[in-house]
Write an enzyme that holds these catalytic residues in place. Structure first.
Site, PDB file in Angstrom:
ATOM      1  N   CYS A  50       0.819  -1.213   0.000  1.00 14.18           N
ATOM      2  CA  CYS A  50       0.000   0.000   0.000  1.00 14.18           C
ATOM      3  C   CYS A  50       0.854   1.265   0.000  1.00 14.18           C
ATOM      4  O   CYS A  50       0.668   2.155  -0.829  1.00 14.18           O
ATOM      5  CB  CYS A  50      -0.936  -0.006   1.201  1.00 14.18           C
ATOM      6  SG  CYS A  50      -1.929   1.492   1.329  1.00 14.18           S
ATOM      7  N   CYS A  61      -1.597   1.782  -2.884  1.00 18.27           N
ATOM      8  CA  CYS A  61      -2.577   2.846  -2.646  1.00 18.27           C
ATOM      9  C   CYS A  61      -1.990   4.251  -2.652  1.00 18.27           C
ATOM     10  O   CYS A  61      -2.499   5.151  -3.331  1.00 18.27           O
ATOM     11  CB  CYS A  61      -3.276   2.631  -1.308  1.00 18.27           C
ATOM     12  SG  CYS A  61      -3.609   0.924  -0.867  1.00 18.27           S
ATOM     13  N   LYS A  74      -0.166   5.366  -5.943  1.00 15.75           N
ATOM     14  CA  LYS A  74      -1.209   5.340  -6.970  1.00 15.75           C
ATOM     15  C   LYS A  74      -2.112   6.552  -6.873  1.00 15.75           C
ATOM     16  O   LYS A  74      -2.389   7.220  -7.871  1.00 15.75           O
ATOM     17  CB  LYS A  74      -2.017   4.045  -6.798  1.00 15.75           C
ATOM     18  CG  LYS A  74      -3.226   3.875  -7.720  1.00 15.75           C
ATOM     19  CD  LYS A  74      -4.514   4.367  -7.136  1.00 15.75           C
ATOM     20  CE  LYS A  74      -4.912   3.802  -5.805  1.00 15.75           C
ATOM     21  NZ  LYS A  74      -5.485   2.491  -5.846  1.00 15.75           N
ATOM     22  N   TYR A 105      -9.410  -3.502 -10.494  1.00 13.99           N
ATOM     23  CA  TYR A 105      -9.207  -2.095 -10.138  1.00 13.99           C
ATOM     24  C   TYR A 105      -7.803  -1.606 -10.479  1.00 13.99           C
ATOM     25  O   TYR A 105      -7.621  -0.449 -10.874  1.00 13.99           O
ATOM     26  CB  TYR A 105      -9.554  -1.855  -8.674  1.00 13.99           C
ATOM     27  CG  TYR A 105      -8.602  -2.435  -7.666  1.00 13.99           C
ATOM     28  CD1 TYR A 105      -7.553  -1.682  -7.149  1.00 13.99           C
ATOM     29  CD2 TYR A 105      -8.748  -3.744  -7.213  1.00 13.99           C
ATOM     30  CE1 TYR A 105      -6.674  -2.217  -6.226  1.00 13.99           C
ATOM     31  CE2 TYR A 105      -7.879  -4.282  -6.285  1.00 13.99           C
ATOM     32  CZ  TYR A 105      -6.844  -3.514  -5.791  1.00 13.99           C
ATOM     33  OH  TYR A 105      -5.970  -4.044  -4.878  1.00 13.99           O
ATOM     34  N   GLU A 108      -7.543   1.560 -12.941  1.00 17.96           N
ATOM     35  CA  GLU A 108      -6.933   2.785 -12.411  1.00 17.96           C
ATOM     36  C   GLU A 108      -5.708   3.170 -13.224  1.00 17.96           C
ATOM     37  O   GLU A 108      -5.507   4.349 -13.552  1.00 17.96           O
ATOM     38  CB  GLU A 108      -6.564   2.583 -10.945  1.00 17.96           C
ATOM     39  CG  GLU A 108      -7.769   2.497 -10.024  1.00 17.96           C
ATOM     40  CD  GLU A 108      -7.403   2.099  -8.606  1.00 17.96           C
ATOM     41  OE1 GLU A 108      -8.237   2.289  -7.711  1.00 17.96           O
ATOM     42  OE2 GLU A 108      -6.283   1.574  -8.398  1.00 17.96           O
ATOM     43  N   HIS A 115     -27.061  21.056  -0.099  1.00 13.69           N
ATOM     44  CA  HIS A 115     -27.279  21.541  -1.457  1.00 13.69           C
ATOM     45  C   HIS A 115     -26.379  22.748  -1.745  1.00 13.69           C
ATOM     46  O   HIS A 115     -26.174  23.591  -0.873  1.00 13.69           O
ATOM     47  CB  HIS A 115     -28.754  21.952  -1.609  1.00 13.69           C
ATOM     48  CG  HIS A 115     -29.110  22.385  -2.989  1.00 13.69           C
ATOM     49  ND1 HIS A 115     -29.260  21.495  -4.031  1.00 13.69           N
ATOM     50  CD2 HIS A 115     -29.336  23.621  -3.500  1.00 13.69           C
ATOM     51  CE1 HIS A 115     -29.582  22.156  -5.128  1.00 13.69           C
ATOM     52  NE2 HIS A 115     -29.627  23.454  -4.827  1.00 13.69           N
ATOM     53  N   GLU A 128     -26.224  14.787  -2.004  1.00 19.59           N
ATOM     54  CA  GLU A 128     -27.605  14.913  -1.557  1.00 19.59           C
ATOM     55  C   GLU A 128     -28.540  13.962  -2.307  1.00 19.59           C
ATOM     56  O   GLU A 128     -29.632  13.648  -1.819  1.00 19.59           O
ATOM     57  CB  GLU A 128     -28.089  16.352  -1.721  1.00 19.59           C
ATOM     58  CG  GLU A 128     -28.239  16.813  -3.158  1.00 19.59           C
ATOM     59  CD  GLU A 128     -28.746  18.246  -3.257  1.00 19.59           C
ATOM     60  OE1 GLU A 128     -29.704  18.584  -2.525  1.00 19.59           O
ATOM     61  OE2 GLU A 128     -28.191  19.023  -4.054  1.00 19.59           O
TER      62      GLU A 128
END
Length: 458
Positions: free
Chosen positions: A42, A47, A50, A176, A180, A434, A439
Site C-alpha cells: 500500500c 494505494c 497510486k 481495479y 486505475e 445543497h 444529496e
C-alpha cells in the site's frame, strides 16, 4: 520453554505493523521482520503512490476544463520526473513513520527475511529466533499471465519505476489495478488500449456501475478490447506487439499486466510449521484467523479474504487485542466500503443488486445526472450514477453504489449508514446538503425497479 518473543510478526505491511505495534502496547515482547520495505504494498507500490498519480492525472483535465469557467490556462505538458521525485519523497516519509511507530512501541525490528524452521522457530536473516505465537502477514504479489513473452511487460510495481509516460500503453486486465492504471496514463497523455476477457470491466461490482464505467472509459478515449485473451507478447524494433486471441494485434511502447495477485507465501517453508494453504496458495484460517498450526495466525492479503488495506489493519488490531489485550474481538468483513480510483471514481458499500436479489425482493433506486461542474465544462463521459439497493420487507439499505465525482469521499459516510443497518426512511428524512452530488442519496424517492425472487416470479 522460554521463547525469545511472545509474538513474532512476519511482514511489515499494514496488517503486520498494526498487529505488532498494538500487541507491544499491551505488554507483549514483539519481534517483526520485513524483507523489502516497511508499509508493504500500500505505502510503497500501491494505494499511496497510486493516489498521487491519480491526482496528477486529474490536474490535466482541470486545466482543460478551466476555459469554460473563464480561466485562461496554457497546458504545456507533463513532466513525470517532477511527480516521481515528490511521490518518492512522500513514500520515504511514510516508511520512516512506520519504523518510528514500531520502535516507539518497543518492538524489535528486523530488516530481514523470516522463514519457518518449525512452528515456534524462525530463521530471520540467518539468525535463529523463537516465539510463542507467530503471525504471518506477508501480503500478496503481482503475477504474470504465463503467455510467451510476458517477461517483456510490466507488473504493477514497475509502474512506479517509469522515467517517462509511454506514448502508447496497453493494459491487460479489468480489475481495479488495471482500470486505475489505464485512467491515470490516459490522463497523463498516453494512448491506452485495455484488453480484458469479460464483456464489462470490474467483475464482482454492481452491474449498473460496470456499464456506466465502460461508457466512461470509452468517452475518455481508452480503447477497450472486450472478450479477448492475450496470446503472446513480442518485441519488434523499438516497440512491443501484443497478439490477442480472436482480435487484431496491438502495438505499444509498454504493456502492463494487471491480471491478478497471489498470496506471497512462496519460500516461507510453511509446511515445516504445519501451516496449510488453499489450492490458490492462500493460508487457510478459521474465523479467528488461526491457521492449521494452533500457535500461528495469518492476516491480510496472504489469506485472500478481502484484500483491502483498511481491512488488513482492522484485522491486525483486533487480533492483537484478542491475543494480548484481554479484549477478544473480530473485525467484520461485512459492509466494507471501498473505492476504485478510475476517472470518474467509484465508491461502493454493501451488496450488489444481483447478490441482494438472491435473498428476496429488493427495491432499487437509481439516479443518473451530470454533476454541476460538468454542466459547465461539457466534458464527455463525466455523468454520475448513484444507486441504493433496499430490502423490500425491512426497508434496510443493503447496498449503495456510485460512479462519479468525489464518490470515494461520499461513500465513507454512506458506509456508516449501511453498516449501522439504517433504512430507506432514515435516508429519506436526512436533509441533503445543497448543491452537492451527495444529496442525491437522500432525495431518491421514486423506485426505479423491483428485483429479486418475488419480482422474477411475477
Amino acid at each position: 520453554m522460554a521463547y525469545d518473543f511472545d509474538l513474532f510478526v512476519i511482514g511489515g505491511g499494514s496488517a503486520g505493523v498494526r498487529c505488532g505495534r498494538i500487541a507491544a502496547t499491551h505488554g507483549a515482547r514483539v519481534g517483526i521482520a520485513e524483507e523489502r520495505f516497511w508499509g508493504g504494498t500500500c505505502v510503497n507500490v500501491g494505494c499511496v503512490p497510486k493516489k498521487i498519480m491519480v491526482n496528477a492525472a486529474e490536474y490535466g483535465q482541470w486545466a482543460e476544463d478551466a476555459a469554460a469557467f473563464g480561466w485562461s490556462i496554457e497546458k504545456r505538458g507533463f513532466d513525470l520526473s517532477v511527480l516521481k521525485a515528490a511521490r518518492d519523497a512522500e513514500v520515504a516519509r511514510l516508511n520512516g513513520i512506520y519504523g518510528r511507530l514500531l520502535a516507539g512501541a518497543g518492538c524489535t525490528v528486523f530488516d530481514a527475511r523470516a522463514t519457518f524452521i518449525d512452528a515456534h522457530t524462525l530463521d530471520v536473516g540467518g539468525r535463529r529466533v523463537t516465539a510463542e505465537k507467530i503471525v504471518v502477514a506477508v501480503g500478496g504479489r503481482a503475477v504474470r499471465p504465463g503467455i510467451p513473452g510476458d517477461e517483456l511487460g510490466m507488473l504493477s510495481d514497475d509502474v512506479f519505476d517509469l522515467k517517462q509516460v509511454p506514448r502508447r500503453l496497453t493494459v491487460i486486465g479489468s480489475g481495479y489495478i488495471a482500470l486505475e492504471s489505464a485512467c491515470v496514463f490516459r490522463g497523463l497523455g498516453a494512448e491506452v488500449d485495455l484488453v480484458y476477457r469479460a464483456d464489462l470491466p470490474l467483475r464482482g461490482f454492481d452491474h449498473d456501475i460496470r456499464v456506466a464505467l465502460k461508457e466512461a472509459l470509452d468517452a475518455q478515449g481508452i480503447r477497450q478490447h472486450c472478450g479477448h485473451h492475450p496470446a503472446r507478447l513480442d518485441r519488434q524494433g523499438d516497440h512491443l506487439r501484443l497478439s490477442i486471441l480472436g482480435g487484431e494485434a496491438i502495438e505499444a511502447d509498454a504493456v502492463l499486466f494487471a491480471t491478478g495477485r497471489v498470496p506471497h507465501t512462496q519460500g516461507l517453508h510453511l509446511d515445516a510449521a504445519g501451516v496449510m494453504c488453499t489450492a490458490k496458495g492462500a493460508i487457510e484460517v478459521d474465523e479467528e484467523h488461526r491457521t492449521t498450526a494452533p500457535n500461528i495466525w495469518a492476516i491480510g492479503d496472504v489469506t485472500d479474504k478481502l484484500n483491502l488495506t483498511p481491512m488488513a489493519t482492522a484485522v491486525g488490531h483486533a487480533l492483537a487485542d484478542t491475543l494480548f489485550g484481554k479484549n477478544p474481538r473480530k473485525a467484520s468483513y461485512l459492509n466494507v466500503p471501498t473505492a476504485v480510483f478510475t476517472s470518474p471514481p467509484i465508491g461502493t458499500v454493501g451488496m450488489t443488486e444481483a447478490d441482494a436479489a438472491l435473498l428476496g425482493p429488493v427495491d432499487v433506486y437509481v439516479a443518473s445526472f451530470t454533476p454541476m461542474r460538468h454542466t459547465i465544462s461539457r466534458r464527455p463521459g463525466r455523468k454520475s450514477l448513484m444507486k441504493l439497493v433496499v430490502c423490500q420487507e425491512t426497508q434496510r439499505v443493503l447496498g449503495a453504489h456510485m460512479l462519479g465525482e468525489d464518490s470515494a469521499e461520499i461513500m465513507q459516510g454512506i458506509g456508516i449508514a449501511v453498516a449501522a443497518g439504517l433504512t430507506k426512511q432514515d435516508f429519506d428524512r436526512t436533509i441533503g446538503i445543497h448543491p452537492t452530488a451527495a444529496e442525491e442519496f437522500v432525495t431518491m424517492r421514486t423506485r426505479t425497479r423491483e428485483a429479486g425472487i418475488r419480482a422474477a416470479a411475477e
